[in-house]
Scaffold this motif. Structure first.
Motif, mmCIF file in Angstrom:
data_model
loop_
_atom_site.group_PDB
_atom_site.id
_atom_site.type_symbol
_atom_site.label_atom_id
_atom_site.label_comp_id
_atom_site.label_asym_id
_atom_site.label_seq_id
_atom_site.Cartn_x
_atom_site.Cartn_y
_atom_site.Cartn_z
ATOM 1 N N ASP A 1 0.870 -1.175 0.000
ATOM 2 C CA ASP A 1 0.000 0.000 0.000
ATOM 3 C C ASP A 1 0.905 1.223 0.000
ATOM 4 O O ASP A 1 1.482 1.574 1.031
ATOM 5 C CB ASP A 1 -0.902 -0.018 1.233
ATOM 6 C CG ASP A 1 -1.867 1.163 1.288
ATOM 7 O OD1 ASP A 1 -1.674 2.130 0.526
ATOM 8 O OD2 ASP A 1 -2.803 1.118 2.111
ATOM 9 N N MET A 2 1.050 1.859 -1.168
ATOM 10 C CA MET A 2 1.989 2.967 -1.287
ATOM 11 C C MET A 2 1.548 4.173 -0.460
ATOM 12 O O MET A 2 2.373 4.899 0.088
ATOM 13 C CB MET A 2 2.156 3.368 -2.753
ATOM 14 C CG MET A 2 3.167 4.463 -2.981
ATOM 15 S SD MET A 2 3.615 4.648 -4.716
ATOM 16 C CE MET A 2 4.744 3.270 -4.916
ATOM 17 N N GLN A 3 0.261 4.392 -0.345
ATOM 18 C CA GLN A 3 -0.222 5.535 0.423
ATOM 19 C C GLN A 3 0.119 5.407 1.891
ATOM 20 O O GLN A 3 0.519 6.374 2.545
ATOM 21 C CB GLN A 3 -1.736 5.680 0.242
ATOM 22 C CG GLN A 3 -2.345 6.835 1.039
ATOM 23 C CD GLN A 3 -3.806 7.041 0.716
ATOM 24 O OE1 GLN A 3 -4.174 7.238 -0.432
ATOM 25 N NE2 GLN A 3 -4.663 6.976 1.733
ATOM 26 N N ASP B 1 2.395 3.174 3.009
ATOM 27 C CA ASP B 1 3.737 2.607 3.094
ATOM 28 C C ASP B 1 3.735 1.374 4.001
ATOM 29 O O ASP B 1 4.548 1.231 4.911
ATOM 30 C CB ASP B 1 4.749 3.640 3.600
ATOM 31 C CG ASP B 1 6.192 3.181 3.432
ATOM 32 O OD1 ASP B 1 6.433 2.306 2.577
ATOM 33 O OD2 ASP B 1 7.068 3.677 4.160
ATOM 34 N N ASN C 1 -2.887 3.785 -8.597
ATOM 35 C CA ASN C 1 -1.549 4.191 -8.153
ATOM 36 C C ASN C 1 -1.349 4.066 -6.646
ATOM 37 O O ASN C 1 -0.698 4.890 -6.027
ATOM 38 C CB ASN C 1 -1.253 5.630 -8.580
ATOM 39 C CG ASN C 1 -1.357 5.833 -10.070
ATOM 40 O OD1 ASN C 1 -2.294 6.457 -10.541
ATOM 41 N ND2 ASN C 1 -0.421 5.295 -10.806
ATOM 42 N N ARG C 2 -1.921 3.006 -6.078
ATOM 43 C CA ARG C 2 -1.776 2.832 -4.628
ATOM 44 C C ARG C 2 -1.394 1.402 -4.243
ATOM 45 O O ARG C 2 -0.449 1.210 -3.482
ATOM 46 C CB ARG C 2 -3.076 3.231 -3.916
ATOM 47 C CG ARG C 2 -3.013 2.988 -2.414
ATOM 48 C CD ARG C 2 -4.208 3.529 -1.668
ATOM 49 N NE ARG C 2 -4.179 3.140 -0.260
ATOM 50 C CZ ARG C 2 -5.089 3.490 0.641
ATOM 51 N NH1 ARG C 2 -6.121 4.269 0.274
ATOM 52 N NH2 ARG C 2 -4.994 3.079 1.892
ATOM 53 N N TYR D 1 0.004 -2.403 -4.919
ATOM 54 C CA TYR D 1 0.837 -3.221 -5.792
ATOM 55 C C TYR D 1 0.901 -4.640 -5.261
ATOM 56 O O TYR D 1 1.085 -4.854 -4.057
ATOM 57 C CB TYR D 1 2.253 -2.643 -5.891
ATOM 58 C CG TYR D 1 2.319 -1.369 -6.695
ATOM 59 C CD1 TYR D 1 2.666 -1.389 -8.041
ATOM 60 C CD2 TYR D 1 2.036 -0.138 -6.106
ATOM 61 C CE1 TYR D 1 2.719 -0.219 -8.786
ATOM 62 C CE2 TYR D 1 2.087 1.034 -6.844
ATOM 63 C CZ TYR D 1 2.431 0.989 -8.186
ATOM 64 O OH TYR D 1 2.475 2.142 -8.912
ATOM 65 N N THR E 1 3.242 6.878 -8.630
ATOM 66 C CA THR E 1 2.440 7.616 -7.656
ATOM 67 C C THR E 1 1.795 8.805 -8.345
ATOM 68 O O THR E 1 2.356 9.393 -9.269
ATOM 69 C CB THR E 1 3.291 8.130 -6.481
ATOM 70 O OG1 THR E 1 4.475 8.764 -6.992
ATOM 71 C CG2 THR E 1 3.700 6.998 -5.576
ATOM 72 N N TYR F 1 8.366 11.314 -5.464
ATOM 73 C CA TYR F 1 7.476 10.559 -6.343
ATOM 74 C C TYR F 1 8.223 9.316 -6.817
ATOM 75 O O TYR F 1 9.444 9.330 -6.956
ATOM 76 C CB TYR F 1 7.033 11.409 -7.533
ATOM 77 C CG TYR F 1 6.206 12.601 -7.130
ATOM 78 C CD1 TYR F 1 4.839 12.483 -6.927
ATOM 79 C CD2 TYR F 1 6.805 13.844 -6.929
ATOM 80 C CE1 TYR F 1 4.074 13.576 -6.537
ATOM 81 C CE2 TYR F 1 6.053 14.940 -6.539
ATOM 82 C CZ TYR F 1 4.687 14.802 -6.337
ATOM 83 O OH TYR F 1 3.943 15.891 -5.947
ATOM 84 N N TYR F 2 7.466 8.260 -7.101
ATOM 85 C CA TYR F 2 8.082 6.993 -7.467
ATOM 86 C C TYR F 2 7.722 6.613 -8.899
ATOM 87 O O TYR F 2 6.594 6.830 -9.352
ATOM 88 C CB TYR F 2 7.647 5.880 -6.508
ATOM 89 C CG TYR F 2 8.215 6.050 -5.130
ATOM 90 C CD1 TYR F 2 9.421 5.450 -4.773
ATOM 91 C CD2 TYR F 2 7.563 6.821 -4.175
ATOM 92 C CE1 TYR F 2 9.956 5.610 -3.501
ATOM 93 C CE2 TYR F 2 8.095 6.998 -2.906
ATOM 94 C CZ TYR F 2 9.284 6.385 -2.578
ATOM 95 O OH TYR F 2 9.811 6.558 -1.325
#
Length: 333
Positions: free
Chosen positions: A113-115, A117, A147-148, A150, A181, A220-221
Motif C-alpha cells: 500500500d503505497m499511500q 507505506d 496508483n496505490r 501493488y 504515484t 514521487y516513485y
C-alpha cells in the motif's frame, strides 16, 4: 476413452503451467460485507502476454472489485511470466473500509500500500509470513483507486525522484518508466532563445530527460512502463550523455536552468540542456521554463487587475486577482 477426448485431455494438460513460482488468491471485503475474489500468478513457461487462465473483470453491478490493467484490458485473473510490481485498481462503492485477504497458493507474495507505506506478505512455506493473512485500510467511497496498491511487490524496482522547494526535479533513466504515484506531471522541453518551452508527456523515455513537476520537496516513485508521448525535439538530455568537456551546459536550479560552471560529472539520472556556442556577451544567465506555450502572467491585463508583490520563504511573488505568479511569470500552483 475416445481419440477426441484423449486429445482434449492431453491438450489441456500440456497447456497447464507446471513451473509456478508465485500464485495468490486475493479476496476483497468492504464494510458492507460485499466480497470479490481475484487470482494472479507467475510461471516460468508463460509469456508476458495474457494467455493461460486469463479472465476479464466483470464490473457490471459491481460492489467492490480488484483487478489489474494490461494493454487497456481489465483482468481479474492474470498469469504471466513476471508480474513484479503489478498495479491493482480497486473499485469501491458505499464503504470506506476495505480488507484484503491474501492466500499464497505458490511462493511468496507481497502486497504494498503505497499511500500507507505498508506491506502484507504471505508465504506458501510459512517462512516469512502466514500462508493466509489480511490487511485492512481506508479508501474513498464510489471511486476507482489507482496508483496505490501493488501485488508481487519488489521495492528495489521502484525509482524515487524528489522535487525541490519549487516543486521541480530533472530526471532521466536507462529504461522506459511511468509514474507509480499520482500528483506529479512530466514535461519535455524545447529551447527557444532563453526559454525552454515545456510539453506534457505521459512517461519517461529511456535516455531522454524530463522535468517532474509536483508538490514542493515531495518524493514521487517511478516503475518500469511506457506511454504514447512523442519525444521528438526534446532538448532535455540525460546526464549519462554528459562529459566534462562540454560547454554552455545548463542545469535545473530552483525554477529555472542556470549555467553549470563545475568541473565534476553531473549527478546520475538527472537532465541538462546544452545551448549552441555563443559569444561572451550573448550567453544567457538563465533559461526560463514556459508552460502551455505562454508565460501565464502575460495573459493578465494589468489595467484591470492590480498586481501586489509579497515575499514568502525568501522569494518574491506577484498576486493578481486570485492567481499567484513568480518573477518569471509562472503560475504558482
Amino acid at each position: 476413452m475416445s481419440s477426441l477426448l484423449m486429445f482434449v485431455a492431453v491438450t489441456l494438460f500440456a497447456a497447464t503451467p507446471t513451473t509456478w513460482t508465485n500464485v495468490v488468491t486475493l479476496k476483497l471485503t468492504d464494510g458492507n460485507n460485499d466480497t470479490y475474489t481475484s487470482r494472479f500468478g507467475e510461471a516460468t513457461e508463460l509469456t508476458d502476454a495474457p494467455s493461460w487462465g486469463a479472465g476479464v473483470a466483470n464490473l457490471e453491478g459491481a460492489t467492490v472489485r480488484a483487478y489489474t490493467v494490461l494493454n487497456g484490458e481489465k483482468y481479474e485473473k492474470l498469469f504471466l511470466n513476471d508480474m513484479t510490481n503489478t498495479l491493482l485498481e480497486v473499485k469501491t462503492y458505499n464503504s470506506t473500509s476495505l480488507t484484503f485477504k491474501m492466500t499464497a497458493n505458490y511462493g511468496v507474495i507481497t502486497l504494498y500500500d503505497m499511500q500507507e507505506d505498508r506491506t502484507l506478505t504471505v508465504d506458501k512455506a510459512g517462512v516469512e509470513g502466514l500462508t493466509e493473512d489480511t490487511y485492512t485500510c481506508t479508501v474513498p467511497v464510489n471511486t476507482t483507486v489507482k496508483n496505490r496498491f501493488y501485488i508481487f511487490y519488489n521495492g528495489a524496482t521502484f525509482y524515487p525522484v524528489t522535487t525541490n522547494a519549487y516543486g521541480y526535479a530533472s530526471f532521466s533513466y536507462t529504461e522506459d518508466l511511468e509514474l507509480a504515484t499520482a500528483g506529479a506531471k512530466l514535461y519535455t522541453g524545447a529551447i527557444s532563445g532563453e526559454t525552454l518551452n515545456m510539453t506534457e508527456v505521459d512517461y519517461v523515455k529511456a535516455g531522454e530527460g524530463v522535468i517532474v513537476y509536483g508538490a514542493p520537496s515531495t518524493t514521487y516513485y517511478f516503475a518500469v512502463g511506457n506511454g504514447a508521448a512523442d519525444f521528438t525535439g526534446n532538448d532535455l538530455k540525460a546526464t549519462s550523455t554528459y562529459n566534462t568537456s562540454m560547454k554552455n551546459v545548463f542545469v535545473l536550479k530552483g525554477n529555472a536552468f542556470l549555467e553549470y560552471v563545475g568541473t565534476n560529472a553531473l549527478a546520475a539520472n538527472k537532465a541538462y540542456i546544452q545551448l549552441p556556442a555563443a559569444g561572451p556577451n550573448n550567453a544567457p544567465k538563465r533559461i526560463t521554463m514556459r508552460f502551455n506555450g505562454t508565460t501565464a502572467v502575460d495573459n493578465v491585463e494589468a489595467e484591470s487587475v492590480k498586481a501586489e508583490k509579497f515575499v514568502e520563504n525568501g522569494e518574491i511573488f506577484i498576486r493578481r486577482g486570485n492567481e499567484v505568479y513568480n518573477l518569471q511569470g509562472q503560475l504558482v500552483k
